[in-house]
Design a protein around this motif. Sequence first.
Motif, PDB file in Angstrom:
ATOM      1  N   THR A   1      43.748 -14.318  40.199  1.00 18.01           N
ATOM      2  CA  THR A   1      44.637 -13.479  41.021  1.00 18.01           C
ATOM      3  C   THR A   1      44.473 -13.779  42.502  1.00 18.01           C
ATOM      4  OG1 THR A   1      44.462 -11.715  39.364  1.00 18.01           O
ATOM      5  CG2 THR A   1      45.294 -11.099  41.557  1.00 18.01           C
ATOM      6  N   LEU A   2      43.239 -13.988  42.941  1.00 17.05           N
ATOM      7  CA  LEU A   2      42.959 -14.174  44.362  1.00 17.05           C
ATOM      8  C   LEU A   2      43.324 -15.560  44.875  1.00 17.05           C
ATOM      9  CD1 LEU A   2      39.479 -12.399  44.580  1.00 17.05           C
ATOM     10  CD2 LEU A   2      41.764 -11.413  44.780  1.00 17.05           C
ATOM     11  N   ARG A   3      43.655 -16.468  43.969  1.00 19.97           N
ATOM     12  CA  ARG A   3      44.058 -17.813  44.389  1.00 19.97           C
ATOM     13  C   ARG A   3      45.478 -18.120  43.923  1.00 19.97           C
ATOM     14  NH1 ARG A   3      45.865 -22.725  42.503  1.00 19.97           N
ATOM     15  NH2 ARG A   3      44.596 -22.376  40.634  1.00 19.97           N
ATOM     16  N   ASP A   4      45.646 -18.318  42.635  1.00 24.97           N
ATOM     17  CA  ASP A   4      46.981 -18.645  42.121  1.00 24.97           C
ATOM     18  C   ASP A   4      47.924 -17.448  42.232  1.00 24.97           C
ATOM     19  OD1 ASP A   4      48.464 -20.755  41.304  1.00 24.97           O
ATOM     20  OD2 ASP A   4      47.765 -20.788  39.234  1.00 24.97           O
ATOM     21  N   GLY A   5      47.391 -16.243  42.063  1.00 22.97           N
ATOM     22  CA  GLY A   5      48.223 -15.052  42.162  1.00 22.97           C
ATOM     23  C   GLY A   5      48.838 -14.865  43.534  1.00 22.97           C
ATOM     24  N   THR A   6      48.099 -15.263  44.577  1.00 23.56           N
ATOM     25  CA  THR A   6      48.601 -15.080  45.947  1.00 23.56           C
ATOM     26  C   THR A   6      49.718 -16.053  46.295  1.00 23.56           C
ATOM     27  OG1 THR A   6      46.907 -16.558  46.863  1.00 23.56           O
ATOM     28  CG2 THR A   6      46.367 -14.216  46.736  1.00 23.56           C
ATOM     29  N   GLN A   7      49.988 -17.016  45.396  1.00 20.22           N
ATOM     30  CA  GLN A   7      51.104 -17.924  45.628  1.00 20.22           C
ATOM     31  C   GLN A   7      52.435 -17.312  45.201  1.00 20.22           C
ATOM     32  OE1 GLN A   7      48.424 -22.001  45.035  1.00 20.22           O
ATOM     33  NE2 GLN A   7      50.341 -21.797  43.922  1.00 20.22           N
ATOM     34  N   GLY A   8      52.371 -16.101  44.643  1.00 22.44           N
ATOM     35  CA  GLY A   8      53.588 -15.399  44.281  1.00 22.44           C
ATOM     36  C   GLY A   8      54.322 -14.910  45.517  1.00 22.44           C
ATOM     37  N   GLU A   9      55.620 -14.895  45.454  1.00 23.81           N
ATOM     38  CA  GLU A   9      56.433 -14.469  46.584  1.00 23.81           C
ATOM     39  C   GLU A   9      56.134 -13.012  46.938  1.00 23.81           C
ATOM     40  OE1 GLU A   9      61.168 -14.471  47.953  1.00 23.81           O
ATOM     41  OE2 GLU A   9      60.586 -15.054  45.917  1.00 23.81           O
TER      42      GLU A   9
ATOM     43  N   ILE B   1      35.841 -15.243  38.571  1.00 25.58           N
ATOM     44  CA  ILE B   1      36.796 -14.802  39.589  1.00 25.58           C
ATOM     45  C   ILE B   1      36.986 -15.960  40.558  1.00 25.58           C
ATOM     46  CG2 ILE B   1      37.278 -13.197  41.476  1.00 25.58           C
ATOM     47  CD1 ILE B   1      35.458 -11.174  40.045  1.00 25.58           C
ATOM     48  N   GLU B   2      38.184 -16.525  40.568  1.00 25.43           N
ATOM     49  CA  GLU B   2      38.482 -17.625  41.485  1.00 25.43           C
ATOM     50  C   GLU B   2      38.910 -17.034  42.830  1.00 25.43           C
ATOM     51  OE1 GLU B   2      40.378 -21.825  40.571  1.00 25.43           O
ATOM     52  OE2 GLU B   2      41.938 -20.292  40.741  1.00 25.43           O
ATOM     53  N   GLY B   3      38.110 -17.286  43.860  1.00 28.28           N
ATOM     54  CA  GLY B   3      38.313 -16.600  45.133  1.00 28.28           C
ATOM     55  C   GLY B   3      39.294 -17.243  46.085  1.00 28.28           C
ATOM     56  N   GLY B   4      39.581 -18.523  45.917  1.00 30.88           N
ATOM     57  CA  GLY B   4      40.491 -19.196  46.833  1.00 30.88           C
ATOM     58  C   GLY B   4      40.047 -20.619  47.092  1.00 30.88           C
ATOM     59  N   ILE B   5      40.524 -21.174  48.212  1.00 28.62           N
ATOM     60  CA  ILE B   5      40.242 -22.565  48.578  1.00 28.62           C
ATOM     61  C   ILE B   5      39.372 -22.567  49.831  1.00 28.62           C
ATOM     62  CG2 ILE B   5      41.261 -24.815  49.127  1.00 28.62           C
ATOM     63  CD1 ILE B   5      43.878 -23.768  47.874  1.00 28.62           C
ATOM     64  N   PRO B   6      38.091 -22.857  49.714  1.00 26.09           N
ATOM     65  CA  PRO B   6      37.193 -22.799  50.878  1.00 26.09           C
ATOM     66  C   PRO B   6      37.674 -23.705  52.003  1.00 26.09           C
ATOM     67  CG  PRO B   6      35.959 -23.095  48.844  1.00 26.09           C
ATOM     68  CD  PRO B   6      37.400 -23.287  48.501  1.00 26.09           C
TER      69      PRO B   6
ATOM     70  N   THR C   1      46.258 -14.114  35.670  1.00 28.66           N
ATOM     71  CA  THR C   1      46.196 -13.208  36.820  1.00 28.66           C
ATOM     72  C   THR C   1      46.505 -11.786  36.369  1.00 28.66           C
ATOM     73  OG1 THR C   1      48.539 -13.527  37.360  1.00 28.66           O
ATOM     74  CG2 THR C   1      46.965 -15.020  38.409  1.00 28.66           C
ATOM     75  N   MET C   2      46.059 -10.822  37.157  1.00 25.30           N
ATOM     76  CA  MET C   2      46.408  -9.433  36.900  1.00 25.30           C
ATOM     77  C   MET C   2      47.895  -9.233  37.154  1.00 25.30           C
ATOM     78  SD  MET C   2      43.644  -8.144  35.823  1.00 25.30           S
ATOM     79  CE  MET C   2      44.132  -6.424  35.747  1.00 25.30           C
ATOM     80  N   ASN C   3      48.541  -8.551  36.224  1.00 26.62           N
ATOM     81  CA  ASN C   3      49.977  -8.249  36.305  1.00 26.62           C
ATOM     82  C   ASN C   3      50.852  -9.499  36.315  1.00 26.62           C
ATOM     83  OD1 ASN C   3      49.468  -5.406  36.484  1.00 26.62           O
ATOM     84  ND2 ASN C   3      48.972  -5.673  38.643  1.00 26.62           N
ATOM     85  N   GLY C   4      50.247 -10.664  36.008  1.00 22.57           N
ATOM     86  CA  GLY C   4      51.029 -11.899  35.931  1.00 22.57           C
ATOM     87  C   GLY C   4      51.484 -12.444  37.267  1.00 22.57           C
ATOM     88  N   TYR C   5      50.812 -12.050  38.362  1.00 23.43           N
ATOM     89  CA  TYR C   5      51.210 -12.560  39.677  1.00 23.43           C
ATOM     90  C   TYR C   5      51.071 -14.078  39.715  1.00 23.43           C
ATOM     91  CZ  TYR C   5      50.586  -7.681  41.180  1.00 23.43           C
ATOM     92  OH  TYR C   5      50.666  -6.320  41.309  1.00 23.43           O
ATOM     93  N   GLY C   6      51.937 -14.736  40.481  1.00 19.20           N
ATOM     94  CA  GLY C   6      51.843 -16.174  40.630  1.00 19.20           C
ATOM     95  C   GLY C   6      53.147 -16.779  41.106  1.00 19.20           C
ATOM     96  N   GLU C   7      53.097 -18.071  41.361  1.00 17.63           N
ATOM     97  CA  GLU C   7      54.246 -18.790  41.907  1.00 17.63           C
ATOM     98  C   GLU C   7      55.428 -18.769  40.936  1.00 17.63           C
ATOM     99  OE1 GLU C   7      54.633 -22.774  44.669  1.00 17.63           O
ATOM    100  OE2 GLU C   7      53.200 -22.756  43.016  1.00 17.63           O
TER     101      GLU C   7
END
Length: 538
Positions: free
Chosen positions: A11-19, A43-48, A232-238
């Motif tokens: 969610t914290l990485r791929d999910g944040t690519q959602g519009e 938990i995937e936190g993002g791209i360092p 992701t939680m709630n299916g968030y994503g690109e």
Amino acid sequence: MSKALSIFDTTLRDGTQGEGISLSADDKLKIATKLDQLGVHYIEGGIPGSNNKDIEFFKRVKSLGLNAKIAAFGSTRRKDSIADQDANLNRIIESGAQAATLVGKSWDFHVHTALQTSLEENLAMIYDSIAYLKQKGLEVIFDAEHFFDGYKNNPEYALSVMKKAEEAGADWLVMCDTNGGTLPHEVHSIVSVLAGHAANSSLGIHTHNDCELAVANSLSAVQAGARQIQGTMNGYGERCGNANLCSIIPNLQLKMGYEVLTPAKLAQLTNTARYVSEIANVHMPNNQPYVGTSAFAHKGGIHVSAILRDSRTYEHVEPETVGNKQRVLVSELAGQSNILSKAQDMGIDFDPNNEDTKEVINRIKNLEHQGYQFEAADASLELLLRQANGELTELFVFESFKMLVEKTAGRPVVSEAFVKINIGGSSVYTAAEGNGPVNALDNALRKALVTYFPRLNEMHLSDYKVRVLDEMDATASKVRVLIESRDLSTSWNTVGVSGNVIEASWEALVDSIRYALLGETQLENQEVSSQRGGLVNH
């Protein structure tokens, strides 16, 4: 083979690519804590190093003491370079994450078109990068991008990519349906092939929802041998989103018998999904399976009558297993069972043999025909039921209101309301300005009542929605107004309908005040008249 599975939350990485989704470092830390409490394994936190938010997240997450493994995301080394000099790989190492999610190309078309390099160099990029991270002590999760498309186009090369990753020491070989275009039977077939080749690495699945098959594809992959499920939680994503863990987890555990979370953790699923939705500031669909507010909501009278005898008649699982609850809706489809169930939930003693019960049902049906919607306005419904049951006493009586809306060139619009009500036999006349006519009415009504009912200082209007009911009538259309109000401990919803938006708003506003005053029984030791107006509980 063990039925134990690993849930990998991105969610914290791929999910944040959602519009429309943007999370601050604080937001990410709050969600990570909640996901850990739920019991996800990664938990995937993002791209360092990619942005300041992710840099801050990886620095601060260490102090939280989470049980889940924190994963950092990155790609394989650049073509024609050296792994230990690759800035991206070194940032993953420096992040302090326990695991690295490394994405690499597995579709020959992408190797030639996107990377613009040879198939052999791509294999070397994958091997070198994984081997370097393993030397540094990280658990490596290799995400084979476009694996299913790559396999369908060139199966030998797609398998050689996975073989090279395994030779380099990858702990997980994750097959990605990056474009979301693969069907469940294809996923099962292809995962089964890879399961027959992988000897030292475990398999994982990462699907996207472009065909609305991400959940089905993930379950199909598990049946074929995948043991890590990314989503992701709630299916968030690109684009159309990622695989929705809120559906995958209960399906795996309640339907397929896999060990995912403890029953106590699974019961936190609904709360977690809604918490993430609030932090992300994204509305959660009411009809979302398992965790949506409508997931266990019943409207038809026949359905309600049956679930009151045994909920298994119209519920595939017990709502409480995922932390949700059963809801009975009242509408034009309502029967006696709906009314009795809602009354019971509200603590109202309704006699099913009483003629008043039938009268209330008919009244609700008539009101819904006029445009009222009590599914989303439980407070207005409760007032109706209590009134029909003879449990309400009036505290104030409406007499009149007037509105003044003035617009002068070069100046903002000014809205002023004048309200006249009767309290305990005395007329009270007040005026107030507001940010728009509804706010002005709210302020004027509250001003008239707050001296007598100080509790109103604790409540406020928190949401206001207008729905046009008769689109063909243009500006003369009837409208439905829904108002959400809150106090220090709870919230409630009321409804009003009229051809005039101000009148509809006033109706919903008065109901909101009436509901807030449930329990008030006297006014300065005076008996209050029984004329039609504001009603409260005895």
